[in-house]
Design a protein around this motif. Structure first.
Motif, mmCIF file in Angstrom:
data_model
loop_
_atom_site.group_PDB
_atom_site.id
_atom_site.type_symbol
_atom_site.label_atom_id
_atom_site.label_comp_id
_atom_site.label_asym_id
_atom_site.label_seq_id
_atom_site.Cartn_x
_atom_site.Cartn_y
_atom_site.Cartn_z
ATOM 1 N N TRP A 221 0.851 -1.189 0.000
ATOM 2 C CA TRP A 221 0.000 0.000 0.000
ATOM 3 C C TRP A 221 0.890 1.244 0.000
ATOM 4 O O TRP A 221 1.773 1.380 0.851
ATOM 5 N N LEU A 222 0.656 2.095 -0.955
ATOM 6 C CA LEU A 222 1.408 3.340 -1.087
ATOM 7 C C LEU A 222 0.518 4.514 -0.687
ATOM 8 O O LEU A 222 -0.708 4.413 -0.659
ATOM 9 N N LYS A 223 1.160 5.639 -0.388
ATOM 10 C CA LYS A 223 0.411 6.842 -0.023
ATOM 11 C C LYS A 223 0.890 8.016 -0.868
ATOM 12 O O LYS A 223 2.075 8.112 -1.205
ATOM 13 N N GLN A 224 -0.054 8.887 -1.173
ATOM 14 C CA GLN A 224 0.268 10.056 -1.990
ATOM 15 C C GLN A 224 -0.756 11.160 -1.710
ATOM 16 O O GLN A 224 -1.956 10.883 -1.625
ATOM 17 N N PRO A 225 -0.305 12.397 -1.553
ATOM 18 C CA PRO A 225 -1.272 13.479 -1.375
ATOM 19 C C PRO A 225 -2.026 13.769 -2.676
ATOM 20 O O PRO A 225 -1.444 13.726 -3.763
ATOM 21 N N VAL A 226 -3.305 13.999 -2.551
ATOM 22 C CA VAL A 226 -4.128 14.439 -3.682
ATOM 23 C C VAL A 226 -4.453 15.908 -3.449
ATOM 24 O O VAL A 226 -5.140 16.253 -2.487
ATOM 25 N N VAL A 305 -11.153 38.590 2.639
ATOM 26 C CA VAL A 305 -10.681 37.848 1.460
ATOM 27 C C VAL A 305 -9.951 36.592 1.935
ATOM 28 O O VAL A 305 -9.158 36.638 2.873
ATOM 29 N N ALA A 306 -10.232 35.458 1.256
ATOM 30 C CA ALA A 306 -9.562 34.207 1.594
ATOM 31 C C ALA A 306 -9.270 33.410 0.324
ATOM 32 O O ALA A 306 -9.938 33.560 -0.698
ATOM 33 N N SER A 307 -8.265 32.559 0.420
ATOM 34 C CA SER A 307 -7.935 31.646 -0.676
ATOM 35 C C SER A 307 -7.519 30.306 -0.066
ATOM 36 O O SER A 307 -7.120 30.240 1.100
ATOM 37 N N GLY A 308 -7.627 29.253 -0.836
ATOM 38 C CA GLY A 308 -7.263 27.945 -0.298
ATOM 39 C C GLY A 308 -7.229 26.876 -1.366
ATOM 40 O O GLY A 308 -7.687 27.064 -2.496
ATOM 41 N N GLN A 309 -6.673 25.725 -0.987
ATOM 42 C CA GLN A 309 -6.553 24.591 -1.896
ATOM 43 C C GLN A 309 -6.783 23.307 -1.094
ATOM 44 O O GLN A 309 -6.122 23.060 -0.082
ATOM 45 N N LEU A 310 -7.744 22.517 -1.534
ATOM 46 C CA LEU A 310 -8.146 21.309 -0.836
ATOM 47 C C LEU A 310 -7.162 20.167 -1.114
ATOM 48 O O LEU A 310 -6.724 19.973 -2.252
ATOM 49 N N GLU A 311 -6.851 19.388 -0.082
ATOM 50 C CA GLU A 311 -6.019 18.202 -0.289
ATOM 51 C C GLU A 311 -6.322 17.144 0.763
ATOM 52 O O GLU A 311 -6.904 17.426 1.812
ATOM 53 N N ALA A 312 -5.932 15.906 0.469
ATOM 54 C CA ALA A 312 -6.063 14.785 1.397
ATOM 55 C C ALA A 312 -5.052 13.722 0.979
ATOM 56 O O ALA A 312 -4.534 13.731 -0.136
ATOM 57 N N ILE A 313 -4.769 12.800 1.893
ATOM 58 C CA ILE A 313 -3.824 11.723 1.610
ATOM 59 C C ILE A 313 -4.584 10.503 1.095
ATOM 60 O O ILE A 313 -5.526 10.030 1.728
ATOM 61 N N GLU A 314 -4.164 10.027 -0.051
ATOM 62 C CA GLU A 314 -4.742 8.807 -0.626
ATOM 63 C C GLU A 314 -3.809 7.625 -0.364
ATOM 64 O O GLU A 314 -2.585 7.752 -0.466
ATOM 65 N N THR A 315 -4.390 6.483 -0.032
ATOM 66 C CA THR A 315 -3.637 5.242 0.027
ATOM 67 C C THR A 315 -4.188 4.317 -1.045
ATOM 68 O O THR A 315 -5.398 4.275 -1.270
ATOM 69 N N TYR A 316 -3.301 3.587 -1.718
ATOM 70 C CA TYR A 316 -3.763 2.762 -2.840
ATOM 71 C C TYR A 316 -2.892 1.501 -2.958
ATOM 72 O O TYR A 316 -1.718 1.503 -2.603
#
Length: 321
Positions: A221-226, A305-316
């Motif tokens: 099982w590997l992990k990678q940020p999305v 004013v706000a800015s952002g970028q969504l991310e999560a860790i995927e395992t596959y």
């Protein structure tokens, strides 16, 4: 993959012959016994994969009800997953891990790896039908390259081999010299490799084909940020009346069979008014993460004013090298 010693064509024809040899006898479906006692199913991701790939909807629902959620290796039995979604995910995982997803392989793999009470009940079913003439064989246990085989023959008198047993990919160890009607016999096969074997026997005019399939590849099982490709930007208005601003985004796993690791979702953000900035994760599941950013203002003379970028860790999953 099977090596040349046990050809793919031979296995395919063997499985067809095995189905023909079993017709007309007691219908002992190994999945029926796995559903009743899921202990063996909980021990192996490979078994779970093989089960979902071949199960009917009712079999899947019954196993899902009985399976300990902590033993769900691939997330195939998660609470919000229905039968069609589980089969789709199983197919994706099979592709990613190089698991042979043909039903003939998956069913054979289940039969030779079932254990515990499910195995006992399966064997009792096989042994129950000692009225119908014929030969029946099954795998009782596997230890390394050694496969313990049990079987019985039903016929008149004592059964003799019509021709010598044929085995490809292994060597017979202690096969019966003759078969008494209804008597369960035990012998073994020493496999030449870890690729399984093909065995056919014909006794008193009744034949049977037994195929031991190779184990699926080991899985890592590997992990990678999305990280979302969408950079969010939101602002409150400072007109009269002033109002909040909102913006939303979603991300999904990128790999076959992948899912998000719990509690890893986040929004890398910045804001000029933290006290009036908020995030709401509207979907937070293994298959999807969705968020809504809200920027408000406590003063209509000031613009938030706000800015952002969504991310999560995927395992596959991936087949081990």
């Amino acid at each position: 993959m099977m090596k040349n010693s046990v050809s793919v064509a031979l296995f395919v024809s063997a499985l067809a012959l095995m189905a023909a040899a079993s017709s007309g006898r007691a219908d002992c479906n190994v999945k029926d016994f796995i559903v009743e006692d899921v202990v063996s199913l909980q021990k192996s991701g490979g078994m779970q994969l093989a089960f979902v790939l071949t199960a009917t909807e009712s079999e899947y629902k019954a196993a899902k009800k009985n399976l300990d959620t902590g033993a769900d290796v691939y997330g195939l039995f998660s609470g919000d997953l229905n039968y069609a979604q589980a089969q789709q995910r199983a197919s994706q995982i099979a592709t990613a891990t190089k698991f042979n997803y043909e039903s003939s392989y998956a069913n054979s793999y289940l039969s030779q790896t079932v254990s515990g009470q499910a195995l006992n009940a399966y064997v009792k079913c096989l042994e129950f039908d000692k009225q119908t003439p014929g030969l029946r064989l099954w795998l009782e246990e596997t230890k390394g390259k050694y496969y313990t085989i049990k079987g019985f023959w039903v016929g008149a008198g004592t059964g003799k081999y019509d021709e010598p047993p044929v085995i490809d990919g292994g060597t017979l160890v202690g096969p019966p010299t003759s078969w008494r009607s209804g008597e369960t016999q035990t012998f073994a096969v020493k496999s030449d490799s870890m690729d399984g074997f093909y065995l056919t026997m014909k006794v008193g005019g009744e034949g049977y084909v037994l195929v031991a399939v190779p184990n699926p590849p080991d899985v890592i099982w590997l992990k990678q940020p999305v990280v979302s490709s969408k950079k969010l930007s939101v602002a409150s208005t400072f007109s009269n009346p002033c109002s909040e601003g909102q913006v939303s985004d979603s991300i999904y796993p990128l790999h076959s069979g992948g899912h998000f690791v719990a509690n890893t979702r986040t929004v890398n953000h910045s804001t000029n008014d933290p006290s009036h900035y908020s995030e709401k994760f509207t979907v937070d599941s293994p298959d999807q993460v969705s968020v809504t950013l809200t920027q408000n203002t406590g003063d209509c003379n000031r613009r938030g004013v706000a800015s952002g970028q969504l991310e999560a860790i995927e395992t596959y999953p991936q087949a081990a090298p």
